[in-house]
Design an enzyme around this catalytic site. Structure first.
Site, short mmCIF file in Angstrom:
data_model
loop_
_atom_site.label_atom_id
_atom_site.label_comp_id
_atom_site.label_asym_id
_atom_site.label_seq_id
_atom_site.Cartn_x
_atom_site.Cartn_y
_atom_site.Cartn_z
N ASP A 51 0.84 -1.20 0.00
CA ASP A 51 0.00 0.00 0.00
C ASP A 51 0.87 1.25 0.00
O ASP A 51 2.02 1.23 0.45
CB ASP A 51 -0.91 0.03 1.23
CG ASP A 51 -1.97 -1.05 1.18
OD1 ASP A 51 -2.26 -1.55 0.07
OD2 ASP A 51 -2.49 -1.39 2.25
N1 URA Z 1 -1.57 -5.74 4.06
C1 URA Z 1 -2.04 -4.48 3.95
O1 URA Z 1 -3.10 -4.17 4.45
N2 URA Z 1 -1.30 -3.58 3.25
C2 URA Z 1 -0.11 -3.87 2.70
O2 URA Z 1 0.52 -2.99 2.10
C3 URA Z 1 0.38 -5.18 2.83
C4 URA Z 1 -0.37 -6.10 3.52
#
Ligand code: URA
Length: 240
Positions: free
Chosen positions: A101
């Site tokens: 993310d």
């Molecule tokens: N889980 C999430 O919620 N975000 C990420 O970036 C990786 C795993």
């Protein structure tokens, strides 16, 4: 040994379908011999020619980057936000292995090897990814059990995860913990904890298989060592 049409596709000469046509049309030779049979295999090291021209196969490369927070993990972003390409300066074209993310930092693998990327990300290979998480509120031991057993939500089912090192901050408003998951569903960690009433306020991927960001500050990257690539293949092939 690899199918000839796949090698030709990987060299960027034609799609798999077009490469098959080239073979049946007798335009492809391996070590001086015209090959017209479709199932034929060759080694990428063989002298493979299309219309008499030797094909060049791109060397496979593997990198690990410590992705900073507030950077998109794709190579560019239609919205113009900072992207990993702003940090990454190499000649070869590489792509990220899965996603992190925008607000997640930590281990991001990059490669030009599609097969490797598939094995690292497909849930059936159960590659471990370890995250350090900061959550709102105080997580009780029993609260994380559903996540550890394999959480079911109306939308999806998550494979069992391992939660460890649970501790609270000094002001007793937040929880820190480590979690290992073996798949990579959309916003998986945020969604799992949200499901049990805690919001993720900070997320960092510490490890992907055997690869860590030890020694890399945010935005830095390095080539993966050959033994790391080999170990990753072994982990993915054996499953768990
Ligand atoms: N889980 C999430 O919620 N975000 C990420 O970036 C990786 C795993």
């Amino acid at each position: 040994m690899e199918r000839l049409q796949k090698i030709i596709q990987r060299a960027g000469i034609a799609s798999r379908r077009k490469a098959e046509d080239m073979i049946t049309e007798g335009r492809v030779s391996v070590n001086g011999k015209i090959i017209t049979e479709l199932g034929s295999k060759a080694n990428p090291g063989d002298d493979i020619r299309v219309d008499g021209e030797p094909i060049e196969i791109e060397n496979k490369v593997y990198y690990v980057m410590n992705k900073p927070k507030n950077v998109v993990s794709t190579l560019d972003d239609p919205k113009g936000r900072p992207a990993i390409v702003d940090y990454f300066h190499i000649k070869q074209r590489v792509f990220p292995v899965g996603r992190l993310d925008f607000d997640t930092s930590g281990v991001l693998l990059l490669t030009n090897d599609g097969d490797f990327a598939h094995h690292m990300t497909h849930p059936k290979f159960e590659m471990e990814k370890e995250y350090h998480v900061k959550l709102t509120g105080l997580l009780r031991k029993d609260e994380s059990k559903p996540i550890e057993y394999g959480l079911n939500t109306p939308d999806t089912t998550y494979q069992p995860a391992t939660v460890s090192h649970v501790r609270y901050d000094k002001s007793k408003t937040h929880t820190y913990l480590d979690i290992v998951i073996t798949e990579g569903q959309y916003h998986q960690i945020k969604r799992m904890f949200s499901e049990i009433g805690h919001e993720v306020v900070r997320l960092k991927r510490k490890r992907f298989g055997v690869v860590t960001i030890d020694g890399l500050s945010e935005g830095q990257y390095r080539r993966m060592k050959p033994h790391e690539v080999k170990q990753m293949w072994n982990l993915a092939k054996n499953g768990r």
